[in-house]
Design a protein around this motif. Sequence first.
Motif, mmCIF file in Angstrom:
data_model
loop_
_atom_site.group_PDB
_atom_site.id
_atom_site.type_symbol
_atom_site.label_atom_id
_atom_site.label_comp_id
_atom_site.label_asym_id
_atom_site.label_seq_id
_atom_site.Cartn_x
_atom_site.Cartn_y
_atom_site.Cartn_z
ATOM 1 N N VAL A 1 0.679 -1.160 -0.127
ATOM 2 C CA VAL A 1 -0.069 -0.094 -0.168
ATOM 3 C C VAL A 1 0.928 1.144 -0.063
ATOM 4 C CG1 VAL A 1 -0.283 0.165 2.458
ATOM 5 C CG2 VAL A 1 -1.946 0.984 1.075
ATOM 6 N N ASP A 2 0.362 2.263 -0.517
ATOM 7 C CA ASP A 2 0.967 3.588 -0.345
ATOM 8 C C ASP A 2 0.172 4.511 0.623
ATOM 9 O OD1 ASP A 2 2.926 2.692 -2.173
ATOM 10 O OD2 ASP A 2 2.084 4.248 -3.839
ATOM 11 N N VAL A 3 0.806 5.351 1.339
ATOM 12 C CA VAL A 3 -0.083 6.160 2.263
ATOM 13 C C VAL A 3 0.580 7.527 2.190
ATOM 14 C CG1 VAL A 3 -0.448 4.280 3.863
ATOM 15 C CG2 VAL A 3 1.667 5.625 4.135
ATOM 16 N N ARG A 4 -0.269 8.456 2.668
ATOM 17 C CA ARG A 4 0.061 9.812 2.656
ATOM 18 C C ARG A 4 1.151 10.549 3.407
ATOM 19 N NH1 ARG A 4 -3.977 12.520 -0.456
ATOM 20 N NH2 ARG A 4 -5.691 11.297 -0.965
ATOM 21 N N SER A 5 1.414 9.751 4.452
ATOM 22 C CA SER A 5 2.405 10.324 5.178
ATOM 23 C C SER A 5 3.493 9.422 5.997
ATOM 24 C CB SER A 5 1.929 11.371 6.350
ATOM 25 O OG SER A 5 1.171 10.482 7.154
ATOM 26 N N GLU A 6 4.593 9.941 6.369
ATOM 27 C CA GLU A 6 5.496 9.033 7.155
ATOM 28 C C GLU A 6 4.851 8.813 8.433
ATOM 29 O OE1 GLU A 6 9.476 10.821 7.626
ATOM 30 O OE2 GLU A 6 9.774 10.578 5.261
ATOM 31 N N TYR A 7 3.998 9.580 9.010
ATOM 32 C CA TYR A 7 3.300 9.402 10.451
ATOM 33 C C TYR A 7 2.150 8.361 10.292
ATOM 34 C CZ TYR A 7 0.637 10.194 14.736
ATOM 35 O OH TYR A 7 0.140 10.122 15.894
ATOM 36 N N ALA A 8 1.622 8.351 9.040
ATOM 37 C CA ALA A 8 0.757 7.130 8.565
ATOM 38 C C ALA A 8 1.260 5.862 8.659
ATOM 39 C CB ALA A 8 -0.238 7.445 7.539
ATOM 40 N N ALA A 9 2.700 5.828 7.812
ATOM 41 C CA ALA A 9 3.049 4.707 7.643
ATOM 42 C C ALA A 9 3.652 4.176 8.887
ATOM 43 C CB ALA A 9 4.656 5.023 6.640
ATOM 44 N N ALA B 1 8.895 0.803 5.385
ATOM 45 C CA ALA B 1 8.278 1.866 4.459
ATOM 46 C C ALA B 1 9.305 2.598 4.097
ATOM 47 C CB ALA B 1 7.558 2.596 5.441
ATOM 48 N N ALA B 2 9.127 3.321 2.716
ATOM 49 C CA ALA B 2 10.184 4.463 2.328
ATOM 50 C C ALA B 2 9.418 5.289 1.548
ATOM 51 C CB ALA B 2 11.043 3.522 1.255
ATOM 52 N N PRO B 3 9.839 6.537 1.569
ATOM 53 C CA PRO B 3 9.338 7.673 0.559
ATOM 54 C C PRO B 3 9.324 7.111 -0.866
ATOM 55 C CG PRO B 3 10.965 8.381 2.329
ATOM 56 C CD PRO B 3 11.099 7.178 2.222
ATOM 57 N N VAL B 4 8.079 7.569 -1.420
ATOM 58 C CA VAL B 4 8.094 7.200 -2.725
ATOM 59 C C VAL B 4 8.608 8.615 -3.581
ATOM 60 C CG1 VAL B 4 6.761 6.690 -5.246
ATOM 61 C CG2 VAL B 4 6.490 5.612 -2.675
ATOM 62 N N ARG B 5 9.459 8.637 -4.434
ATOM 63 C CA ARG B 5 10.207 9.649 -4.971
ATOM 64 C C ARG B 5 9.236 9.997 -6.325
ATOM 65 N NH1 ARG B 5 12.022 10.902 -0.515
ATOM 66 N NH2 ARG B 5 14.050 10.164 0.023
ATOM 67 N N PRO B 6 9.136 11.361 -6.532
ATOM 68 C CA PRO B 6 8.149 11.588 -7.662
ATOM 69 C C PRO B 6 9.126 11.296 -8.987
ATOM 70 C CG PRO B 6 8.445 13.647 -6.495
ATOM 71 C CD PRO B 6 9.285 12.560 -5.686
ATOM 72 N N PRO C 1 3.476 21.505 -1.504
ATOM 73 C CA PRO C 1 4.912 21.027 -0.998
ATOM 74 C C PRO C 1 5.029 19.927 0.051
ATOM 75 C CG PRO C 1 4.399 23.304 -0.449
ATOM 76 C CD PRO C 1 3.264 22.850 -1.491
ATOM 77 N N GLY C 2 3.571 19.908 0.674
ATOM 78 C CA GLY C 2 3.597 19.125 2.038
ATOM 79 C C GLY C 2 2.946 17.665 1.437
ATOM 80 N N THR C 3 2.661 17.518 0.136
ATOM 81 C CA THR C 3 2.313 16.154 -0.385
ATOM 82 C C THR C 3 3.476 15.107 -0.293
ATOM 83 O OG1 THR C 3 0.897 17.127 -2.019
ATOM 84 C CG2 THR C 3 1.360 14.963 -2.257
ATOM 85 N N GLU C 4 3.013 14.142 0.344
ATOM 86 C CA GLU C 4 4.278 13.050 0.361
ATOM 87 C C GLU C 4 3.532 11.540 0.164
ATOM 88 O OE1 GLU C 4 6.152 12.333 4.089
ATOM 89 O OE2 GLU C 4 4.743 13.558 5.015
ATOM 90 N N ARG C 5 4.415 10.694 -0.237
ATOM 91 C CA ARG C 5 3.716 9.271 -0.445
ATOM 92 C C ARG C 5 4.631 8.491 0.051
ATOM 93 N NH1 ARG C 5 2.844 8.250 -6.343
ATOM 94 N NH2 ARG C 5 3.746 6.218 -6.297
ATOM 95 N N VAL C 6 4.320 7.397 0.903
ATOM 96 C CA VAL C 6 5.370 6.529 1.373
ATOM 97 C C VAL C 6 4.754 5.073 0.982
ATOM 98 C CG1 VAL C 6 6.210 5.548 3.647
ATOM 99 C CG2 VAL C 6 5.958 7.897 3.378
ATOM 100 N N ARG C 7 5.530 4.156 0.422
ATOM 101 C CA ARG C 7 5.033 2.969 -0.054
ATOM 102 C C ARG C 7 5.398 1.990 1.247
ATOM 103 N NH1 ARG C 7 6.421 2.356 -5.520
ATOM 104 N NH2 ARG C 7 4.531 3.289 -5.622
ATOM 105 N N ILE C 8 4.503 1.066 1.484
ATOM 106 C CA ILE C 8 4.854 0.047 2.678
ATOM 107 C C ILE C 8 4.916 -1.260 2.139
ATOM 108 C CG2 ILE C 8 3.848 -1.230 4.530
ATOM 109 C CD1 ILE C 8 2.479 1.716 5.462
ATOM 110 N N TRP C 9 5.832 -2.017 2.270
ATOM 111 C CA TRP C 9 6.176 -3.502 1.968
ATOM 112 C C TRP C 9 5.863 -4.240 3.138
ATOM 113 C CZ3 TRP C 9 8.870 0.536 0.201
ATOM 114 C CH2 TRP C 9 9.157 0.636 -1.234
ATOM 115 N N VAL C 10 5.339 -5.556 3.042
ATOM 116 C CA VAL C 10 5.287 -6.441 4.018
ATOM 117 C C VAL C 10 6.164 -7.661 3.526
ATOM 118 C CG1 VAL C 10 3.246 -5.681 5.044
ATOM 119 C CG2 VAL C 10 3.252 -7.549 3.082
ATOM 120 N N GLY C 11 6.600 -8.792 4.547
ATOM 121 C CA GLY C 11 7.199 -10.052 4.170
ATOM 122 C C GLY C 11 6.111 -10.673 3.456
ATOM 123 N N CYS C 12 6.757 -11.443 2.645
ATOM 124 C CA CYS C 12 5.825 -12.290 1.663
ATOM 125 C C CYS C 12 5.199 -13.579 2.491
ATOM 126 C CB CYS C 12 6.611 -12.901 0.543
ATOM 127 S SG CYS C 12 6.910 -11.775 -0.776
#
Length: 109
Positions: free
Chosen positions: A32-40, A56-61, A71-82
């Motif tokens: 999943v991608d979430v809207r902030s590092e805090y949510a991640a 989790a890691a920021p998604v670079r545009p 400028p406050g828009t950020e996106r963080v991608r979350i991975w889980v162990g398979c």
Amino acid sequence: MVIDFSHRGRPFWLPATGWGNGLDDESWAAIVDVRSEYAADLILLELRRAGVPGYAAPVRPPRPRTRHQDPGTERVRIWVGCRAFGTGETTILHALPELAAHLGGSVLA
């Protein structure tokens, strides 16, 4: 020929700019991608409580930020162990309504 990459650890194939929840796995899948590092951070905590490795890691545009983009828009991608993908999916789905209420809006990017 099989190459053993196990000695390199998790950051070898996940973005080096990210952070995990302290649990590890041999393979990872974006969930999943979430809207902030805090949510991640909150989701990683829920995943840890459920015994699911998370990262989790920021998604670079793909291009430079435009003048009209917040400028406050950020996106963080979350991975889980398979090995725990199904449990991770269930954990996130159960956590989303409470997280949205806590954060005052949508959590998903």
